[in-house]
Write a protein that holds these residues in place. Structure first.
Motif, PDB file in Angstrom:
ATOM      1  N   LEU A 263       0.835  -1.199   0.000  1.00 46.68           N
ATOM      2  CA  LEU A 263       0.000   0.000   0.000  1.00 46.68           C
ATOM      3  C   LEU A 263       0.874   1.256   0.000  1.00 46.68           C
ATOM      4  CD1 LEU A 263      -2.739  -0.966   2.615  1.00 46.68           C
ATOM      5  CD2 LEU A 263      -2.925  -1.006   0.123  1.00 46.68           C
ATOM      6  N   ARG A 264       0.426   2.263  -0.713  1.00 51.42           N
ATOM      7  CA  ARG A 264       1.174   3.511  -0.745  1.00 51.42           C
ATOM      8  C   ARG A 264       1.068   4.234   0.590  1.00 51.42           C
ATOM      9  NH1 ARG A 264       4.583   6.512  -0.820  1.00 51.42           N
ATOM     10  NH2 ARG A 264       5.146   8.145  -2.292  1.00 51.42           N
ATOM     11  N   SER A 265      -0.080   4.132   1.268  1.00 52.02           N
ATOM     12  CA  SER A 265      -0.242   4.796   2.555  1.00 52.02           C
ATOM     13  C   SER A 265      -1.230   4.009   3.408  1.00 52.02           C
ATOM     14  CB  SER A 265      -0.728   6.234   2.377  1.00 52.02           C
ATOM     15  OG  SER A 265      -2.019   6.268   1.809  1.00 52.02           O
ATOM     16  N   VAL A 266      -1.149   4.227   4.715  1.00 51.86           N
ATOM     17  CA  VAL A 266      -2.023   3.586   5.698  1.00 51.86           C
ATOM     18  C   VAL A 266      -2.541   4.673   6.631  1.00 51.86           C
ATOM     19  CG1 VAL A 266      -2.161   1.953   7.613  1.00 51.86           C
ATOM     20  CG2 VAL A 266      -0.802   1.380   5.599  1.00 51.86           C
ATOM     21  N   LEU A 267      -3.844   4.672   6.898  1.00 56.57           N
ATOM     22  CA  LEU A 267      -4.450   5.668   7.776  1.00 56.57           C
ATOM     23  C   LEU A 267      -4.679   5.049   9.148  1.00 56.57           C
ATOM     24  CD1 LEU A 267      -5.425   8.621   7.486  1.00 56.57           C
ATOM     25  CD2 LEU A 267      -7.739   7.715   7.155  1.00 56.57           C
ATOM     26  N   VAL A 268      -4.186   5.734  10.206  1.00 61.49           N
ATOM     27  CA  VAL A 268      -4.369   5.258  11.573  1.00 61.49           C
ATOM     28  C   VAL A 268      -5.034   6.346  12.400  1.00 61.49           C
ATOM     29  CG1 VAL A 268      -2.362   3.738  11.447  1.00 61.49           C
ATOM     30  CG2 VAL A 268      -2.110   6.040  12.374  1.00 61.49           C
ATOM     31  N   ARG A 269      -5.646   5.937  13.516  1.00 62.80           N
ATOM     32  CA  ARG A 269      -6.258   6.879  14.449  1.00 62.80           C
ATOM     33  C   ARG A 269      -5.464   6.875  15.752  1.00 62.80           C
ATOM     34  NH1 ARG A 269     -10.829   9.542  14.608  1.00 62.80           N
ATOM     35  NH2 ARG A 269     -11.642   8.400  12.804  1.00 62.80           N
TER      36      ARG A 269
END
Length: 357
Positions: A263-269
């Motif tokens: 994946l080019r990017s991963v979104l986290v909280r």
């Protein structure tokens, strides 16, 4: 083999037939010591007791025996033996019956490209490559990364990307010898803070890595901090940091890493709660990116981003100590994460690292 099985069945003798289904990874180093899984299928005739049918298999790479680490009726795990470069057949013998894999195993030397599946990835969360780096309040930062091989076999080791250059052509792949301690130089042209060190899986557990960062502008040589170096397979689906200070006397940075694959990017909280209650006091979304380097895919880099100073990033929080939890924000694209807080005292520049417990 079929005739032997028919005769065994006719005579009431228990027997088994073995079939090699898969060899993974399908190639490795000429130096050996790569961890290889061999998937097998066993067909039983009469009432063959499974135990003697797989507990002592023999595995040959070409004509050279491998070291069998574990085996059951479905999979055999071996350490490959050294071998000359080229394709070799994989032969398995179980309970006196032999099978040869339809796919071969490729031995490569320093002129080839190692398979990333042969390596355990170790995260170096923060380091100063090359010359010392000026920081706040007159500080000057440096770091040292060391590896020690406590095993009895040389272990191949790459800093950042598992590939060979002219530096190792004709010499074999870079490796750390038994009993050796080796200072690892990180690539100076890589601006990504999430460095990776790749350890050959066969000996990865025999190699310990140590990273120390310190402010060399201080006279006291003891000013330094050991930074945790997790293996990426140890990342968790969500992770928490406890007793993280957010206060005026120190700068607290939060670094978050993920094993994002291709994946080019991963979104986290990022969620901040008190130490005693579950109520979320502050929340931020953070995009972790793995920058492409020389066209290499994201799996060669750790996905990374940071909140540089939590007092600035979360201005509505009163000074105090908090619990910080990091979890993937996209369930369909969930990736395992590793957060690390670094607390720098404004007066002494002493750094404290806080890792998941």
């Amino acid at each position: 083999m079929r005739l032997a099985l028919i005769l065994a069945f006719a005579l009431g003798i228990s027997a088994a037939e073995v079939e090699v289904v898969r060899v993974h990874p399908p190639g490795g180093s000429v130096g050996g010591y790569d961890l290889v899984e061999i998937d097998v299928a066993l067909d039983y005739v009469d009432r063959c007791d499974p135990a003697p049918c797989y507990t002592q298999p023999t595995v040959l790479f070409g004509d050279t025996p491998a070291r069998v680490l574990s085996a059951d009726r479905n999979r055999i795990v071996v350490l490959t033996p050294p071998h000359a470069p080229g394709q070799v057949p994989v032969r398995v013998s179980v309970a006196g019956y032999d099978a040869t894999a339809t796919q071969t195993y490729l031995y490569i030397d320093a002129t080839g490209v190692p398979s990333i599946d042969n390596f355990d990835r170790v995260l170096v969360p923060v380091a100063v490559p090359g010359a010392p780096l000026p920081g706040a309040y007159g500080s000057v930062w440096t770091s040292e990364l060391w590896a020690t091989n406590t095993g009895d076999h040389r272990v191949e080791l790459f800093a950042d990307v598992p590939r060979c250059t002219s530096n190792c052509a004709g010499k074999g792949f870079p490796a750390i010898e038994p009993g050796q301690s080796l200072k690892i130089e990180l690539p100076r042209d890589n601006m990504n803070a999430a460095y990776l060190v790749w350890l050959q899986k066969g000996g990865a557990n025999d190699v310990t890595l140590s990273l120390r960062i310190r402010d060399i502008s201080r006279l006291d040589d003891n000013h330094g901090t050991e930074i945790p170096l997790p293996r990426m397979h140890e990342f968790e689906e969500h992770a928490a940091l406890v007793n993280v200070p957010i206060e005026s006397r120190a700068r607290t940075a939060l670094r978050v890493y993920a094993d994002g694959g291709n994946l080019r990017s991963v979104l986290v909280r990022v969620e901040v709660t008190s130490l005693t209650g579950p109520e979320v006091l502050a929340s931020r979304l953070l995009e972790l990116r793995a920058p492409l380097q020389d066209g290499l895919p994201g799996q060669f880099q750790a996905h990374y981003n940071m909140l540089g100073d939590l007092r600035t990033e979360l201005p509505n929080l009163p000074e105090g100590s908090y619990r910080i939890t990091v979890r993937p924000a996209q369930p369909a694209l969930a990736r395992k994460v590793f957060p690390l807080a670094s607390v720098t005292n404004n007066r002494t520049q002493l750094v404290t690292a806080i890792a998941p417990q």
